[in-house]
Design an enzyme around this catalytic site. Structure first.
Site, short mmCIF file in Angstrom:
data_model
loop_
_atom_site.label_atom_id
_atom_site.label_comp_id
_atom_site.label_asym_id
_atom_site.label_seq_id
_atom_site.Cartn_x
_atom_site.Cartn_y
_atom_site.Cartn_z
N CYS A 135 0.85 -1.25 0.09
CA CYS A 135 0.06 -0.05 0.00
C CYS A 135 0.94 1.25 -0.12
O CYS A 135 1.78 1.42 -0.44
CB CYS A 135 -1.03 0.01 0.98
SG CYS A 135 -2.17 1.23 0.87
N ASP A 204 -2.65 1.49 10.43
CA ASP A 204 -3.70 2.50 10.80
C ASP A 204 -4.09 2.43 12.33
O ASP A 204 -4.58 3.27 13.20
CB ASP A 204 -4.95 2.03 10.09
CG ASP A 204 -4.61 2.36 8.59
OD1 ASP A 204 -4.11 2.08 7.76
OD2 ASP A 204 -5.47 3.74 8.49
#
Ligand code: RUB
Length: 321
Positions: A135, A204
């Site tokens: 990512c 996250d």
């Protein structure tokens, strides 16, 4: 490094819209956008009293909360702003000035943390290494670019990161930094893992037991790395650690619009699901690079205790029924 591609005059309503649509994405950027948007709303408003100001900040916080449920950076930013607001005394004007400064401090601290993470993490790099990243994490990229500045020439595999292809952003960034980068499809990870020396990903959210919530596919990357005995490190600031998980809350995994994958009309009668994040268990994580230092995942509790020891659950703090 240029990392925040949103406007410095962004207000709360625009931040909510842009975070939901993912025009603003990545946990760190989301956190900074939240702080900047509250600062700007404060700046553009007049308040009759400090109580009215506080009511408005709670209202903006409720609007921002839940735009990306898997990113604890968002709620920890709100936590910071609210706790500073509750500590300040004085009239509305004084409170407004102090709180705007707090928002700026948060942004600066966040950017500094990323630099420090780059510094610490780059100590793990050696010239000739092959790194795999998944990512697009500005903290993982901070490590790679700091390594480059120190003359460590590595090669990087960047996963495409279906369905939104954030891997393209990663690959372009690395190219700009003159780092050798190869874009691969997500399903090539296992086949190529035997060529990899180190995996670096962002986060996250990090839970009290040291599990890492990150872009969907991270746990598969970690599983492949574990199987091939390739170390995996996570680059994350302390505001990615979740106090809620101490109270037994599970991190909500965001499921996004299935049209990010395919138009359902093109494949009628087929169910489609689009979970945006997954959880990597601590057993597959060798270290977490934070601005406090490089820690084992088992130290997650200590970070939460140090930074959020007195924290209340977010929904209670925001009085959400
Ligand atoms: C981005 C992603 C990143 C983390 C950490 O997902 O999973 O690895 O947010 O990023 P999305 P950073 O594109 O869905 O937001 O290190 O920049 O905070």
């Amino acid at each position: 490094m240029a990392i925040d591609e949103f406007r410095d005059d962004i207000d709360v309503a625009t931040a909510v819209e842009n975070i939901k649509s993912m025009d603003i994405r990545g946990a760190g950027r989301i956190a900074r956008a939240v702080a900047i948007s509250i600062r700007n709303n404060l700046s553009n408003s007049t308040f009759d009293s400090s109580d009215q100001l506080r009511t408005m900040v709670f209202e903006w916080s409720r609007e921002l909360y839940n735009t990306r449920p898997s990113a604890v950076s968002l709620s920890n930013t709100l936590r910071y702003i609210i706790s500073r607001m509750m500590q300040h005394e004085g009239n509305a004007e004084t409170l407004k000035g102090s709180l705007m400064m707090d928002c700026n401090t948060f942004v600066q601290t966040s950017l500094n943390a990323m630099e420090v993470i780059g510094d610490y993490g780059a100590h793990r790099l050696r010239s000739g290494m092959v790194i795999l990243t998944h990512c697009n994490s500005s903290n993982a990229l901070s490590i790679l670019s700091r390594g480059k500045e120190r003359g460590k020439d590595v090669k990087v595999f960047a996963t495409e990161s279906r369905p939104r292809h954030q891997g393209y952003i990663t690959a372009r960034y690395l190219r700009e930094k003159d780092i050798d980068v190869t874009l691969i499809i997500d399903s090539a990870v296992r086949a190529l893992m035997k060529e990899v020396d180190l995996v670096i990903v962002g986060a996250d959210t990090i839970t009290a037991n040291g599990a890492v919530i990150n872009k969907i596919g991270t746990s598969q990357v970690a599983l492949c790395a574990h199987e091939a005995r390739v170390p995996l490190i996570v680059a994350a600031e302390t505001y990615k650690f979740s106090p809620e998980t101490l109270f037994g809350y599970l991190v909500e995994i965001e499921e996004r619009d299935v049209r990010e994958i395919i138009d359902p009309n093109e494949i009628e009668g087929v169910n489609i699901r689009n979970p945006a994040f997954d959880a990597t268990p601590p057993e597959y994580i060798d270290a977490i690079v934070t601005e406090e230092g490089i820690i084992p995942p088992t130290a997650a509790y200590d970070i939460i205790d140090k930074y959020y020891g007195n924290a209340r659950p977010m929904e209670e703090l925001l009085s959400i029924q």
